[in-house]
Design a protein around this motif. Structure first.
Motif, PDB file in Angstrom:
ATOM      1  N   THR A   1       0.823  -1.214   0.000  1.00 12.50           N
ATOM      2  CA  THR A   1       0.000   0.000   0.000  1.00 12.50           C
ATOM      3  C   THR A   1       0.853   1.259   0.000  1.00 12.50           C
ATOM      4  OG1 THR A   1      -0.093   0.003   2.407  1.00 12.50           O
ATOM      5  CG2 THR A   1      -1.887  -1.138   1.229  1.00 12.50           C
TER       6      THR A   1
ATOM      7  N   GLN B   1      -1.428   6.800  -5.629  1.00  9.95           N
ATOM      8  CA  GLN B   1      -1.937   5.695  -4.821  1.00  9.95           C
ATOM      9  C   GLN B   1      -1.819   5.998  -3.339  1.00  9.95           C
ATOM     10  OE1 GLN B   1      -0.731   1.551  -5.745  1.00  9.95           O
ATOM     11  NE2 GLN B   1      -0.155   1.390  -3.593  1.00  9.95           N
TER      12      GLN B   1
ATOM     13  N   ASN C   1      -4.866   5.993  -0.556  1.00 13.87           N
ATOM     14  CA  ASN C   1      -4.833   5.108   0.609  1.00 13.87           C
ATOM     15  C   ASN C   1      -4.858   5.884   1.919  1.00 13.87           C
ATOM     16  OD1 ASN C   1      -4.770   2.895  -1.056  1.00 13.87           O
ATOM     17  ND2 ASN C   1      -2.564   2.580  -0.914  1.00 13.87           N
TER      18      ASN C   1
ATOM     19  N   ASN D   1      -8.871   5.821   2.280  1.00 15.36           N
ATOM     20  CA  ASN D   1      -8.867   4.426   2.734  1.00 15.36           C
ATOM     21  C   ASN D   1      -9.120   3.449   1.588  1.00 15.36           C
ATOM     22  OD1 ASN D   1      -8.516   5.085   5.546  1.00 15.36           O
ATOM     23  ND2 ASN D   1     -10.675   5.705   5.570  1.00 15.36           N
TER      24      ASN D   1
ATOM     25  N   ALA E   1      -7.045   1.385   0.110  1.00 14.69           N
ATOM     26  CA  ALA E   1      -6.325   0.102   0.234  1.00 14.69           C
ATOM     27  C   ALA E   1      -5.805  -0.388  -1.112  1.00 14.69           C
ATOM     28  CB  ALA E   1      -7.221  -0.958   0.872  1.00 14.69           C
ATOM     29  N   ARG E   2      -5.391   0.535  -1.970  1.00  9.02           N
ATOM     30  CA  ARG E   2      -4.830   0.142  -3.260  1.00  9.02           C
ATOM     31  C   ARG E   2      -3.446  -0.458  -3.082  1.00  9.02           C
ATOM     32  NH1 ARG E   2      -6.329   5.177  -7.340  1.00  9.02           N
ATOM     33  NH2 ARG E   2      -8.614   4.950  -7.221  1.00  9.02           N
TER      34      ARG E   2
END
Length: 486
Positions: A314, A344, A348, A352, A354-355
């Motif tokens: 992440t 990204q 994240n 949130n 969560a990539r």
């Protein structure tokens, strides 16, 4: 408006504080400001990072110039065309390169920061405080200091050329890919240590500008790519007068007192020692993450053996409020990877999302001429993952575009799962091979089979048509196909 860090209720000055100003840093700052977040960016050197200042932009600009000169000197294969090229004014060439760099830096970095309105500061940044309450200390050029607190932090400080511990190397005036871009005279002779992307690009660049170039590679050229690519590129280099010594281990480096040239002693494949001499040596043996002086340990950020920030997929570090993007993570060193990381990380941290990072279909390009490009797995990598492979290597003599170009040096290789015929990797050595790598990304992302690609539309007299012909080679003798009715 001030924001609050919910983890400890301390007032935060910014939602996101970014250390660095390259592709990853800018992607993160742009995305965060578009979400309404308050952003600080700190840069200790030139705005824009390595890519625009010392890497992608200047090197490709000079490679393009060198290619133009090479074409002018080598037109015999085009009947009726005669051209000539005089000597190179290196100082003027470098000045033109620098003007391009400064223009792009202004338009795509400095002015963009002003447009989006984040806080951009010049200075050295280092972490302080505790793991639970990290802060960023910023020291300006005039020595003044201030500290800021953010809800999240992003380290995007990139990487720098690595200098291997070879006896005698620190005592000679060696070049790196950064300083080579500033030379105002073309070296009469040049030794390049390394066989990776930077090394092969610099070798062809200086050879085409007029240097006598020798490449000393510890393994083979582009050793992480298909062996066919290494052989093809070595053949191109031989045609252009570039000497390549594979599996060369340099033991000592010194200076010839009589000539002032650099002298390298290396063990070569025959087992004996050989001496190499040149006016300059260019060290292109890889890069290392820039984390020194950031005081990462004080805030609980773990680093690896090479100094890279260890991140989850992440991009969060061992401190959940501190993230990393780009070369500093030790991940693939491409600016488009850094940019993807930056976007990204923001998703994240603030949404949130969560990539996770996925490099399965990452394209790679060495901007030689012809270029070397690949997407997905090599034959060896596929076999190591348990895939039983079926491959086809299509020489460019079967690609009409290459015939028209009168340059059939190279190939297109497809790696497919023998059971499903799903394509898992494509490699090309060809003019504009980078465009083939982009097409390969779409093919692999779609999970296409060789049969599907073999039956797709493809415009005639394009290099991309070669991918279709390579796919046809799984079931057809392509030497028996009409070039216009394949």
């Amino acid at each position: 408006m001030r924001v609050t860090d919910e983890s400890d209720n301390n007032p935060a000055d910014f939602d996101l504080a970014v250390v660095g100003s390259g592709g990853g840093a800018f992607a993160a700052a742009i995305r965060a400001t578009s979400l309404g977040k308050r952003v600080l960016m700190v840069e200790r050197s030139a705005i824009g990072g390595a890519c625009v200042n010392t890497g992608c932009v200047p090197s490709k600009a000079l490679l393009t110039a060198a290619d133009a000169r090479h074409v002018a000197l080598n037109t015999a294969h085009f009947p009726g065309i005669s051209t000539a090229a005089e000597g190179v004014d290196m100082a003027e060439l470098i000045a033109g390169k620098q003007a391009l760099v400064e223009g792009i830096r202004t338009d795509k970095y400095v002015d963009l920061a002003a447009h989006y309105g984040w806080d951009l500061r010049q200075g050295n940044a280092a972490f302080a405080g505790t793991q639970e309450d990290p802060v960023l200390d910023i020291t300006a050029a005039d020595g003044s200091k201030n500290s800021v607190r953010a809800g999240h932090y992003l380290v995007a400080t990139g990487s720098a050329p690595w200098v291997p511990p070879i006896p005698g190397l620190p005592e000679v005036d060696f070049l790196t890919s950064t300083t080579a871009m500033e030379l105002e005279e073309i070296p009469e002779s040049l030794i390049i240590l390394g066989g990776g992307y930077v090394a092969v690009e610099q070798a062809q660049l200086f050879a085409r500008l007029g240097s006598n170039v020798t490449v000393l590679a510890r393994s083979r050229l582009l050793s992480r790519e298909e062996p066919e690519a290494s052989r093809a590129l070595a053949g191109v280099f031989a045609d252009e007068g570039i000497t390549v010594v594979h599996r060369a281990a340099v033991s000592t480096i010194g200076t010839d007192a009589a000539t002032g040239k650099v002298v390298l002693t290396a063990t070569t494949p025959g087992g004996g020692e050989q001496k190499f001499r040149a006016v300059h040596i260019l060290v292109a043996a890889g890069r290392r993450p820039v984390t020194e002086g950031l005081n990462l340990a004080a805030v609980g950020v773990e680093t690896g053996d090479l100094g890279q920030i260890l991140v989850q997929d992440t991009l969060a570090s061992s401190n959940p409020r501190i993230w990393a993007a780009g070369d500093v993570t030790g991940h693939p060193e491409f600016v488009y990877v850094a940019a993807a990381h930056g976007s990204q990380m923001v998703e994240n941290a603030f949404n949130n999302a969560a990539r996770k990072v996925d490099y399965r279909h990452l394209p790679r390009v060495a901007f030689t001429s012809p270029a070397v490009a690949a997407t997905g797995m090599t034959d060896k990598e596929a076999n190591q993952t348990g895939i039983r492979c079926e491959c086809r290597v299509l020489p460019l003599e079967y690609v009409p575009r290459a015939l028209v170009n009168r340059d059939t040096r190279g190939f297109i290789k497809i790696v497919a799962d023998a059971g499903t015929r799903r394509i898992v990797g494509i490699t090309a050595v060809a003019k504009e091979a980078g465009d083939l790598a982009a097409a390969a990304v779409y093919i692999l992302e779609a999970g296409m089979t060789v049969e599907q690609v073999a039956n797709l539309w493809s415009p005639y007299l394009t290099m991309a048509e070669g991918i279709r012909i390579a796919a046809q080679a799984y079931t057809t003798d392509v030497s028996r196909l009409s070039c216009c009715a394949a």
